[in-house]
Design a protein around this motif. Structure first.
Motif, PDB file in Angstrom:
ATOM      1  N   GLN A  73       0.909  -1.095   0.081  1.00 25.10           N
ATOM      2  CA  GLN A  73      -0.012  -0.139  -0.040  1.00 25.10           C
ATOM      3  C   GLN A  73       0.889   1.227   0.171  1.00 25.10           C
ATOM      4  O   GLN A  73       0.293   2.415  -0.229  1.00 25.10           O
ATOM      5  CB  GLN A  73      -0.864  -0.120   1.208  1.00 25.10           C
ATOM      6  N   HIS A 120       0.807   3.247  -3.366  1.00 24.42           N
ATOM      7  CA  HIS A 120      -0.609   3.362  -3.957  1.00 24.42           C
ATOM      8  C   HIS A 120      -0.464   4.539  -4.834  1.00 24.42           C
ATOM      9  O   HIS A 120      -0.939   4.565  -5.899  1.00 24.42           O
ATOM     10  CB  HIS A 120      -1.686   3.276  -3.005  1.00 24.42           C
ATOM     11  N   ASN A 129      -4.942  -1.195  -5.125  1.00 22.27           N
ATOM     12  CA  ASN A 129      -4.479  -2.252  -4.073  1.00 22.27           C
ATOM     13  C   ASN A 129      -5.187  -3.618  -3.890  1.00 22.27           C
ATOM     14  O   ASN A 129      -4.667  -4.565  -3.990  1.00 22.27           O
ATOM     15  CB  ASN A 129      -4.507  -1.712  -2.669  1.00 22.27           C
TER      16      ASN A 129
END
Length: 195
Positions: free
Chosen positions: A4, A7, A50
């Motif tokens: 993450q 991202h 994600n």
């Protein structure tokens, strides 16, 4: 979680790929034309970048696969109700390779295939709970599609649309009639929710 952290980097990269049609092939922007295209775009928003990366890791944990095979695996789980575009899958494959979660291998067909690395397995294990939610969401979309394709449901929806469009297509429709239609729609929604 490492997957993450990048991202925002991916989002900017993905937007450029979509604007220039990279990795689109014959699945380019023409897919998004008309009502079906709009529905597909709405469905694609159900999963962010994600989520797509995590689904890719999941399916690669089962088998080595090409990008197209990954798309078809996700589509099959959702029974055709969700199909990720090549424009989101292929850039994510490149990104996952850069992150060390997958590695490219040559397949018998000489197409690039992908396999999960030890780091990929570790990331997948770390996000096991979220993956469960994603798989459940895909399977729920499949159930929705199965039920929506029932002939009785299709007939009822068709009759509903015809009646609504016929009435709303009338000129100088009285406000009282519009209010009655709105009340009927609201009540039908409540009845379905509570059934």
């Amino acid at each position: 979680m490492k997957i993450q952290h990048i991202h925002h980097l991916f989002c900017a990269k993905h937007e450029r790929h979509e604007q220039h049609g990279l990795h689109g092939g014959h699945h380019g922007h023409h897919e998004h034309g008309g009502l079906e295209g709009k529905a597909r775009m709405r469905r694609e928003r159900l999963f962010d970048a994600n989520d797509i990366r995590l689904l890719i890791l999941h399916f690669l944990s089962v088998n080595t696969a090409h990008g197209y095979e990954l798309i078809k695996s996700i589509e099959a789980t959702a029974k055709g109700e969700y199909v990720p575009s090549p424009g989101i899958v292929y850039p994510n494959l490149s990104l996952l390779e850069e992150m060390g979660f997958i590695s490219a291998v040559q397949s018998e067909s000489n197409k690039k295939a992908w396999m999960l690395t030890e780091e990929g397995h570790a990331e997948l294990a770390q996000q096991h709970e979220h993956l469960g939610h994603l798989i459940s969401k895909l399977e729920s979309l499949g159930v929705l599609g199965d039920n929506r394709r029932l002939p009785e449901i299709q007939r009822a929806i068709h009759n509903f649309k015809m009646a609504l469009n016929t009435k709303l297509g009338q000129s100088d429709l009285p406000k009282e009639t519009l209010y009655k239609i709105i009340d009927t729609l609201d009540q039908a929604a409540k009845d379905i929710e509570r059934s």
